[in-house]
Design a protein around this motif. Structure first.
Motif, PDB file in Angstrom:
ATOM      1  N   ALA A   2      30.031  18.833 -22.763  1.00  0.00           N
ATOM      2  CA  ALA A   2      28.596  17.394 -22.190  1.00  0.00           C
ATOM      3  C   ALA A   2      28.959  16.549 -23.683  1.00  0.00           C
ATOM      4  CB  ALA A   2      27.817  17.499 -21.345  1.00  0.00           C
ATOM      5  N   LEU A   3      28.931  15.470 -23.424  1.00  0.00           N
ATOM      6  CA  LEU A   3      28.008  15.740 -25.157  1.00  0.00           C
ATOM      7  C   LEU A   3      27.198  13.967 -24.428  1.00  0.00           C
ATOM      8  CD1 LEU A   3      29.555  11.951 -25.869  1.00  0.00           C
ATOM      9  CD2 LEU A   3      31.491  13.170 -25.814  1.00  0.00           C
ATOM     10  N   ASN A   4      26.048  13.125 -25.730  1.00  0.00           N
ATOM     11  CA  ASN A   4      24.868  12.702 -25.731  1.00  0.00           C
ATOM     12  C   ASN A   4      25.486  12.141 -27.293  1.00  0.00           C
ATOM     13  OD1 ASN A   4      22.376  12.606 -26.917  1.00  0.00           O
ATOM     14  ND2 ASN A   4      22.950  11.390 -25.394  1.00  0.00           N
ATOM     15  N   ASN A   5      25.881  10.482 -26.657  1.00  0.00           N
ATOM     16  CA  ASN A   5      25.614  10.262 -28.102  1.00  0.00           C
ATOM     17  C   ASN A   5      24.716   8.803 -28.512  1.00  0.00           C
ATOM     18  OD1 ASN A   5      27.294   8.369 -30.136  1.00  0.00           O
ATOM     19  ND2 ASN A   5      28.445   7.470 -29.085  1.00  0.00           N
ATOM     20  N   ALA A   6      23.250   9.424 -28.521  1.00  0.00           N
ATOM     21  CA  ALA A   6      22.246   9.140 -29.046  1.00  0.00           C
ATOM     22  C   ALA A   6      21.956   7.964 -28.070  1.00  0.00           C
ATOM     23  CB  ALA A   6      22.894   7.869 -30.580  1.00  0.00           C
ATOM     24  N   GLY A   7      22.249   8.086 -26.710  1.00  0.00           N
ATOM     25  CA  GLY A   7      21.863   7.042 -25.238  1.00  0.00           C
ATOM     26  C   GLY A   7      21.516   8.090 -24.711  1.00  0.00           C
ATOM     27  N   ASN A   8      20.474   7.617 -23.640  1.00  0.00           N
ATOM     28  CA  ASN A   8      20.149   8.619 -22.481  1.00  0.00           C
ATOM     29  C   ASN A   8      20.975   8.897 -21.383  1.00  0.00           C
ATOM     30  OD1 ASN A   8      17.722   7.188 -23.253  1.00  0.00           O
ATOM     31  ND2 ASN A   8      18.047   5.371 -21.895  1.00  0.00           N
ATOM     32  N   MET A   9      21.946   9.002 -22.033  1.00  0.00           N
ATOM     33  CA  MET A   9      23.043   9.666 -20.355  1.00  0.00           C
ATOM     34  C   MET A   9      24.221  10.903 -21.284  1.00  0.00           C
ATOM     35  SD  MET A   9      25.160   6.401 -19.242  1.00  0.00           S
ATOM     36  CE  MET A   9      23.567   4.997 -18.615  1.00  0.00           C
ATOM     37  N   LEU A  10      24.353  11.910 -20.511  1.00  0.00           N
ATOM     38  CA  LEU A  10      25.507  13.086 -20.900  1.00  0.00           C
ATOM     39  C   LEU A  10      26.570  12.843 -20.321  1.00  0.00           C
ATOM     40  CD1 LEU A  10      22.824  15.956 -20.693  1.00  0.00           C
ATOM     41  CD2 LEU A  10      24.297  15.514 -22.247  1.00  0.00           C
ATOM     42  N   THR A  11      27.559  12.544 -21.102  1.00  0.00           N
ATOM     43  CA  THR A  11      28.810  12.715 -21.047  1.00  0.00           C
ATOM     44  C   THR A  11      29.980  13.486 -20.328  1.00  0.00           C
ATOM     45  OG1 THR A  11      28.756  10.556 -21.849  1.00  0.00           O
ATOM     46  CG2 THR A  11      31.068  11.133 -20.583  1.00  0.00           C
ATOM     47  N   PHE A  12      30.266  14.082 -19.071  1.00  0.00           N
ATOM     48  CA  PHE A  12      30.485  15.197 -18.359  1.00  0.00           C
ATOM     49  C   PHE A  12      32.141  15.030 -18.605  1.00  0.00           C
ATOM     50  CE2 PHE A  12      27.189  18.184 -17.798  1.00  0.00           C
ATOM     51  CZ  PHE A  12      25.682  16.804 -17.837  1.00  0.00           C
ATOM     52  N   GLY A  13      32.516  16.781 -18.879  1.00  0.00           N
ATOM     53  CA  GLY A  13      33.954  16.573 -18.700  1.00  0.00           C
ATOM     54  C   GLY A  13      34.175  17.216 -17.331  1.00  0.00           C
ATOM     55  N   GLY A  14      35.394  17.339 -16.853  1.00  0.00           N
ATOM     56  CA  GLY A  14      35.256  18.029 -14.976  1.00  0.00           C
ATOM     57  C   GLY A  14      35.600  19.162 -15.069  1.00  0.00           C
ATOM     58  N   GLY A  15      35.065  19.799 -16.070  1.00  0.00           N
ATOM     59  CA  GLY A  15      34.824  21.179 -15.343  1.00  0.00           C
ATOM     60  C   GLY A  15      35.889  22.769 -15.358  1.00  0.00           C
ATOM     61  N   THR A  16      35.444  23.430 -15.866  1.00  0.00           N
ATOM     62  CA  THR A  16      36.617  24.508 -15.897  1.00  0.00           C
ATOM     63  C   THR A  16      36.458  25.371 -14.975  1.00  0.00           C
ATOM     64  OG1 THR A  16      37.924  23.801 -18.025  1.00  0.00           O
ATOM     65  CG2 THR A  16      37.897  25.840 -17.196  1.00  0.00           C
ATOM     66  N   ARG A  17      36.442  26.201 -13.679  1.00  0.00           N
ATOM     67  CA  ARG A  17      36.563  26.878 -13.327  1.00  0.00           C
ATOM     68  C   ARG A  17      37.210  28.778 -13.723  1.00  0.00           C
ATOM     69  NH1 ARG A  17      33.776  27.609  -8.333  1.00  0.00           N
ATOM     70  NH2 ARG A  17      34.197  25.762  -8.332  1.00  0.00           N
ATOM     71  N   LEU A  18      36.584  29.563 -14.259  1.00  0.00           N
ATOM     72  CA  LEU A  18      36.394  30.905 -14.706  1.00  0.00           C
ATOM     73  C   LEU A  18      35.986  31.837 -13.703  1.00  0.00           C
ATOM     74  CD1 LEU A  18      36.750  32.891 -16.843  1.00  0.00           C
ATOM     75  CD2 LEU A  18      34.261  32.894 -17.733  1.00  0.00           C
ATOM     76  N   MET A  19      36.957  32.647 -13.526  1.00  0.00           N
ATOM     77  CA  MET A  19      37.289  33.959 -12.309  1.00  0.00           C
ATOM     78  C   MET A  19      37.522  35.232 -13.383  1.00  0.00           C
ATOM     79  SD  MET A  19      38.968  32.672  -9.384  1.00  0.00           S
ATOM     80  CE  MET A  19      40.304  31.942  -9.358  1.00  0.00           C
ATOM     81  N   VAL A  20      36.805  35.974 -13.276  1.00  0.00           N
ATOM     82  CA  VAL A  20      37.083  37.507 -14.244  1.00  0.00           C
ATOM     83  C   VAL A  20      37.016  38.202 -12.804  1.00  0.00           C
ATOM     84  CG1 VAL A  20      36.391  39.305 -15.706  1.00  0.00           C
ATOM     85  CG2 VAL A  20      35.480  36.370 -16.412  1.00  0.00           C
ATOM     86  N   LYS A  21      38.265  38.801 -13.250  1.00  0.00           N
ATOM     87  CA  LYS A  21      38.224  40.744 -12.413  1.00  0.00           C
ATOM     88  C   LYS A  21      37.909  41.368 -12.829  1.00  0.00           C
ATOM     89  CE  LYS A  21      42.274  37.024  -9.311  1.00  0.00           C
ATOM     90  NZ  LYS A  21      43.784  38.125  -8.765  1.00  0.00           N
ATOM     91  N   PRO A  22      37.816  42.186 -11.840  1.00  0.00           N
ATOM     92  CA  PRO A  22      37.015  43.459 -12.605  1.00  0.00           C
ATOM     93  C   PRO A  22      38.913  44.478 -13.107  1.00  0.00           C
ATOM     94  CG  PRO A  22      36.571  43.243 -10.322  1.00  0.00           C
ATOM     95  CD  PRO A  22      37.462  42.540 -10.364  1.00  0.00           C
TER      96      PRO A  22
END
Lengths: 111, 113
Positions: free
Chosen positions: A91-111
């Protein structure tokens, strides 16, 4: 307007593997950059942040460096654990009141 | 400290029904936010309140209204729910502006049939 682009998931790794999740941004000026983590069934938690170029944010073994020349803020961890399985948001904040988010990345870690 | 709390955790509505999502924070933060989270789209800001007594539109305000009841509480109202409002809703708060670290609640999962 501002935007954040993350690599699509899911990312599936074995325990102790090296992790990189790519994040690039588009923004005017000098935004602050963040990585948030969302564990299953929970809200988002701030993982790390960087407020100016070449800053490195770090927390819980995760690191990300603010690269203004490549407009990137890639998340890395040297050795992932099963407990790191979650969705990661850049996410980024550009000197305003809002955060701009990316779409997210799911991480799965297997034993 | 409870941090940011939200009620309810789950809700199912029929098209046209109304409801209010409640949010409260106990961190004495000035700023509060409402987001929606849809698959593959990250979080999008619906409304925010920079301080008690003020509210402003975010990226996707249509179909929603908000009330900053006091410094602790910030509610989100759907007057006439639509299936497009099926989502997970998160409330957040932060201490200062511009947006510094935001603290998130656990979310409300809303389904509109």
């Amino acid at each position: 307007g501002d935007s954040v682009t993350q690599m699509e998931g899911p990312v599936t790794l074995s325990e102790e593997a090296f992790l990189t999740i790519n994040c690039t941004y588009t923004a005017t000026g000098y935004p602050s950059l963040f990585w948030y983590v969302q564990y299953p069934g929970e809200g988002l938690q701030l993982l790390l942040k960087a407020t100016k170029a070449d800053d490195k944010g770090s927390n819980k073994g995760f690191e990300a460096t603010y690269r203004k020349e490549t407009t990137s803020f890639h998340l890395e961890k040297g050795s992932v654990q099963v407990s790191d399985s979650a969705v990661y948001f850049c996410a980024l904040n550009n000197a305003g009141n809002m955060l701009t988010f990316g779409g997210g990345t799911r991480l799965m870690v297997k034993p | 400290n409870a941090g940011v709390t939200q009620t309810p955790k789950f809700q199912v509505l029929k098209t046209g029904q109304s409801m209010t999502l409640q949010c409260a924070q106990d961190m004495n933060h000035n700023s509060m936010y409402w987001y929606r989270q849809d698959p593959g789209m990250g979080l999008r800001l619906i409304y925010y309140s920079a301080s008690e007594g003020t509210t402003d539109k975010g990226e996707v305000p249509n179909g929603y209204n908000v009330s900053r009841l006091n410094k602790r509480e910030f509610s989100l109202r759907l007057e006439s729910a639509a299936p497009s409002q099926t989502s997970v809703y998160f409330c957040a708060s932060s201490a200062i502006l511009p947006a510094n670290e935001q603290f998130f609640g656990p979310g409300t999962r809303l389904t509109v049939l």
